[in-house]
Design an enzyme around this catalytic site. Structure first.
Site, PDB file in Angstrom:
ATOM      1  N   LEU A  77       0.840  -1.355   0.065  1.00  0.00           N
ATOM      2  CA  LEU A  77       0.107   0.078  -0.031  1.00  0.00           C
ATOM      3  C   LEU A  77       0.949   1.342   0.054  1.00  0.00           C
ATOM      4  O   LEU A  77       0.284   2.360   0.179  1.00  0.00           O
ATOM      5  CB  LEU A  77      -1.000  -0.039   1.092  1.00  0.00           C
ATOM      6  N   SER A  78       2.193   1.244  -0.113  1.00  0.00           N
ATOM      7  CA  SER A  78       3.096   2.276   0.068  1.00  0.00           C
ATOM      8  C   SER A  78       3.036   3.004  -1.495  1.00  0.00           C
ATOM      9  O   SER A  78       3.608   2.333  -2.303  1.00  0.00           O
ATOM     10  CB  SER A  78       4.509   1.885   0.298  1.00  0.00           C
ATOM     11  N   PRO A  79       2.858   4.383  -1.533  1.00  0.00           N
ATOM     12  CA  PRO A  79       2.891   4.925  -2.747  1.00  0.00           C
ATOM     13  C   PRO A  79       4.388   5.063  -3.307  1.00  0.00           C
ATOM     14  O   PRO A  79       4.757   5.239  -4.362  1.00  0.00           O
ATOM     15  CB  PRO A  79       2.268   6.422  -2.451  1.00  0.00           C
TER      16      PRO A  79
END
EC number: 5.99.1.4
Length: 198
Positions: free
Chosen positions: A11-13
């Protein structure tokens, strides 16, 4: 042979913005990669960080500037406020762990999963999305159902290892258990260290 432990959250941009540069650097230097998805939000709480929603407004404002700017610089499609974020990152992480145990292009799978979140408005907590990413990366979609217990155990162990090794954000790269690099914008430094230039 050099080895890179890659700690990241699906979920890390910023892990999304890393694209396939880690894989290119590893190939250039003949290095191996172990993909270690972990629970970043829990890690924040244990290492002095905060989830984006709890950060000071000035930090939230800068994040809203920096992420689109980095995406533009890299020529990557990006949605600052995707429809399905935050969501449960565990199912996609378990699939990555299962795929790594199987063998194949795990880097491509990671990129497809993160692209689903940040560019395609898809929910990576949904089985159908995870299966689709597995298939597109050349894996059996049934891996989404296999080894769930092992996946959960490895996911939990990755978090413990991350905290123990001083990982406090994502993406985070550890070369040969010695050299640490935090952030997709430090991949150039990883490359230089591997080349003996830094």
């Amino acid at each position: 042979m050099p080895h890179i432990d890659y700690f990241f959250a699906t979920l890390s941009p910023y892990a999304y913005l890393a694209g396939n540069r880690l894989e290119e650097i590893a190939a250039k230097h003949g290095a191996t990669i172990t993909y270690k998805p972990f629970d970043l939000i829990t890690a924040f709480g244990r290492t002095g960080g905060q989830p984006p929603k709890d950060r000071h407004p000035s930090r939230q404002e800068y994040r809203a500037i920096e992420l689109p700017r980095q995406a533009k610089k890299l020529g990557m499609p990006f949605n600052l406020k995707p429809a399905h974020w935050p969501t449960n990152g565990a199912p996609s992480s378990y699939a990555i762990i299962a795929a790594q145990n199987e063998g194949g292009d795990v880097g491509k799978l990671c990129q497809l999963i993160m692209t689903a979140v940040w560019a395609e408005e898809r929910d990576i907590a949904e089985d159908a999305v995870v299966r689709d990413c597995l298939e597109k990366a050349g894996f059996d979609p049934a891996l989404a159902d296999k080894g769930l217990l092992q996946g959960a155990d490895t996911y939990a162990r990755n978090l413990e290892e991350a905290v123990e090794k001083g990982v406090f954000g994502a993406p985070f790269y550890i070369l040969d258990d010695v050299h640490k690099f935090w952030g997709q914008d430090r991949l150039e430094d990883l490359d230089l260290v591997m080349a003996g230039k830094l």
